[in-house]
Design a protein around this motif. Structure first.
Motif, PDB file in Angstrom:
ATOM      1  N   GLY A  16       0.819  -1.201   0.000  1.00 50.74           N
ATOM      2  CA  GLY A  16       0.000   0.000   0.000  1.00 50.74           C
ATOM      3  C   GLY A  16       0.854   1.252   0.000  1.00 50.74           C
ATOM      4  N   ALA A  17       2.185   1.083   0.003  1.00 52.54           N
ATOM      5  CA  ALA A  17       3.086   2.228  -0.037  1.00 52.54           C
ATOM      6  C   ALA A  17       3.012   2.859  -1.421  1.00 52.54           C
ATOM      7  CB  ALA A  17       4.507   1.795   0.291  1.00 52.54           C
ATOM      8  N   SER A  18       3.432   4.096  -1.497  1.00 52.71           N
ATOM      9  CA  SER A  18       3.395   4.809  -2.757  1.00 52.71           C
ATOM     10  C   SER A  18       4.657   5.631  -2.891  1.00 52.71           C
ATOM     11  CB  SER A  18       2.170   5.727  -2.788  1.00 52.71           C
ATOM     12  OG  SER A  18       2.239   6.596  -3.890  1.00 52.71           O
ATOM     13  N   HIS A  21       4.616  11.599  -1.688  1.00 54.32           N
ATOM     14  CA  HIS A  21       4.940  12.022  -0.330  1.00 54.32           C
ATOM     15  C   HIS A  21       3.876  11.405   0.583  1.00 54.32           C
ATOM     16  CE1 HIS A  21       5.181  14.605   3.177  1.00 54.32           C
ATOM     17  NE2 HIS A  21       6.358  15.064   2.726  1.00 54.32           N
ATOM     18  N   PRO A  22       4.246  10.890   1.745  1.00 54.14           N
ATOM     19  CA  PRO A  22       3.257  10.237   2.623  1.00 54.14           C
ATOM     20  C   PRO A  22       2.047  11.117   2.943  1.00 54.14           C
ATOM     21  CG  PRO A  22       5.473   9.829   3.432  1.00 54.14           C
ATOM     22  CD  PRO A  22       5.610  10.809   2.293  1.00 54.14           C
ATOM     23  N   ARG A  23       2.253  12.407   3.173  1.00 59.08           N
ATOM     24  CA  ARG A  23       1.137  13.313   3.474  1.00 59.08           C
ATOM     25  C   ARG A  23       0.218  13.444   2.269  1.00 59.08           C
ATOM     26  NH1 ARG A  23       3.492  17.989   3.988  1.00 59.08           N
ATOM     27  NH2 ARG A  23       4.629  17.313   5.803  1.00 59.08           N
ATOM     28  N   PHE A  24       0.800  13.499   1.065  1.00 62.23           N
ATOM     29  CA  PHE A  24      -0.021  13.604  -0.139  1.00 62.23           C
ATOM     30  C   PHE A  24      -0.751  12.285  -0.401  1.00 62.23           C
ATOM     31  CE2 PHE A  24      -0.675  13.584  -4.811  1.00 62.23           C
ATOM     32  CZ  PHE A  24      -1.604  14.605  -4.840  1.00 62.23           C
ATOM     33  N   ALA A  25      -0.083  11.161  -0.164  1.00 64.08           N
ATOM     34  CA  ALA A  25      -0.736   9.859  -0.327  1.00 64.08           C
ATOM     35  C   ALA A  25      -1.949   9.765   0.603  1.00 64.08           C
ATOM     36  CB  ALA A  25       0.253   8.729  -0.037  1.00 64.08           C
ATOM     37  N   LEU A  33      -9.359   9.122  -3.576  1.00 62.65           N
ATOM     38  CA  LEU A  33      -8.562   8.997  -4.797  1.00 62.65           C
ATOM     39  C   LEU A  33      -7.407   8.010  -4.631  1.00 62.65           C
ATOM     40  CD1 LEU A  33      -8.367  12.809  -5.685  1.00 62.65           C
ATOM     41  CD2 LEU A  33      -9.802  11.067  -6.772  1.00 62.65           C
ATOM     42  N   GLY A  34      -7.552   7.084  -3.716  1.00 55.97           N
ATOM     43  CA  GLY A  34      -6.500   6.098  -3.475  1.00 55.97           C
ATOM     44  C   GLY A  34      -6.101   5.305  -4.712  1.00 55.97           C
ATOM     45  N   GLU A  35      -7.037   5.191  -5.680  1.00 60.47           N
ATOM     46  CA  GLU A  35      -6.722   4.449  -6.908  1.00 60.47           C
ATOM     47  C   GLU A  35      -5.631   5.141  -7.726  1.00 60.47           C
ATOM     48  OE1 GLU A  35      -9.699   7.488  -8.241  1.00 60.47           O
ATOM     49  OE2 GLU A  35      -9.576   6.178  -6.510  1.00 60.47           O
ATOM     50  N   LEU A  36      -5.338   6.402  -7.419  1.00 62.81           N
ATOM     51  CA  LEU A  36      -4.262   7.121  -8.119  1.00 62.81           C
ATOM     52  C   LEU A  36      -2.875   6.722  -7.636  1.00 62.81           C
ATOM     53  CD1 LEU A  36      -5.394  10.821  -8.503  1.00 62.81           C
ATOM     54  CD2 LEU A  36      -4.858   9.209 -10.304  1.00 62.81           C
ATOM     55  N   LEU A  37      -2.775   6.210  -6.428  1.00 66.02           N
ATOM     56  CA  LEU A  37      -1.468   5.903  -5.847  1.00 66.02           C
ATOM     57  C   LEU A  37      -0.596   5.010  -6.734  1.00 66.02           C
ATOM     58  CD1 LEU A  37      -2.465   5.658  -2.101  1.00 66.02           C
ATOM     59  CD2 LEU A  37      -1.108   7.439  -3.213  1.00 66.02           C
ATOM     60  N   PHE A 154       2.029  12.675 -10.719  1.00 68.14           N
ATOM     61  CA  PHE A 154       0.858  11.833 -10.956  1.00 68.14           C
ATOM     62  C   PHE A 154       0.026  12.442 -12.074  1.00 68.14           C
ATOM     63  CE2 PHE A 154      -0.778  15.075  -8.202  1.00 68.14           C
ATOM     64  CZ  PHE A 154      -2.116  15.212  -8.527  1.00 68.14           C
ATOM     65  N   PRO A 155      -0.703  11.601 -12.825  1.00 65.21           N
ATOM     66  CA  PRO A 155      -1.568  12.101 -13.888  1.00 65.21           C
ATOM     67  C   PRO A 155      -3.012  12.228 -13.422  1.00 65.21           C
ATOM     68  CG  PRO A 155      -1.336   9.740 -14.117  1.00 65.21           C
ATOM     69  CD  PRO A 155      -0.560  10.136 -12.886  1.00 65.21           C
ATOM     70  N   MET A 156      -3.719  13.195 -14.018  1.00 68.89           N
ATOM     71  CA  MET A 156      -5.133  13.361 -13.690  1.00 68.89           C
ATOM     72  C   MET A 156      -5.784  14.202 -14.783  1.00 68.89           C
ATOM     73  SD  MET A 156      -6.831  14.867 -10.167  1.00 68.89           S
ATOM     74  CE  MET A 156      -6.869  13.346  -9.218  1.00 68.89           C
TER      75      MET A 156
END
Length: 177
Positions: A16-18, A21-25, A33-37, A154-156
């Motif tokens: 589940g790590a990304s 940045h941990p705060r942004f995650a 929006l966890g699916e973006l990780l 990240f893309p969006m």
């Protein structure tokens, strides 16, 4: 995507790590929006500038979403701008009805957002600020933004990004010379 772009490290799998940045995650998870990780890309070299990010990703410079902090009469504001353009401070001043708009100093950026210049994401900040988003971002189906560090992006879809940032669409880019 450019065939010559360096391979990013990618997100760390099952833990589940990304690479964000941990705060942004955490902000992504809180916004649903966890699916973006897994789509966050980390590069071995910095992507602090729009040009560095575009080169690393292999996209057009205008597909980078810069998150820039300014001070309008001393109050921090966030401007989201495409990577190929510059912010016209006079247009920002008029849009806000401010007396003076200046670029915020590095300590103000970190205090306002919780992130260092070069890694400021478009949302998930330490404090709530007014957000202006230049219409030029809508020229693309997808844009890339910082994920809280100078090494991760990240893309969006721009409309989604602007909505999550709470941005107001405006025209604040300098005219082309």
């Amino acid at each position: 995507m450019s065939a010559t772009a360096p391979e990013p490290s990618g997100a760390s799998g099952a833990s589940g790590a990304s690479d964000a940045h941990p705060r942004f995650a955490e902000a992504l998870r809180e916004l649903g929006l966890g699916e973006l990780l897994p789509r966050v890309r980390r590069f071995p070299d910095q992507t602090r500038t729009a040009a560095e990010a575009a080169a690393a990703i292999g996209c057009d410079l205008s597909q980078i979403c810069k998150s820039l902090i300014f001070a309008a009469d001393g109050v921090p504001i966030l401007v989201l701008m495409d990577g190929a353009s510059r912010v016209d401070l006079e247009l920002v001043r008029r849009e806000l009805g401010a007396e003076k708009v200046t670029r915020a100093k590095a300590d103000v950026v970190r205090q306002t957002t919780g992130y260092a210049i070069g890694g400021v994401p478009p949302f998930g900040h330490a404090t709530r600020t007014r957000v202006l988003a230049d219409r030029s971002l809508l020229d693309h189906d997808e844009v890339w933004a910082a994920a809280g560090t100078p090494y991760a992006v990240f893309p969006m879809a721009p409309k989604t990004l602007i909505a999550h940032a709470g941005g107001t669409l405006v025209d604040v880019r300098e005219p082309a010379k």
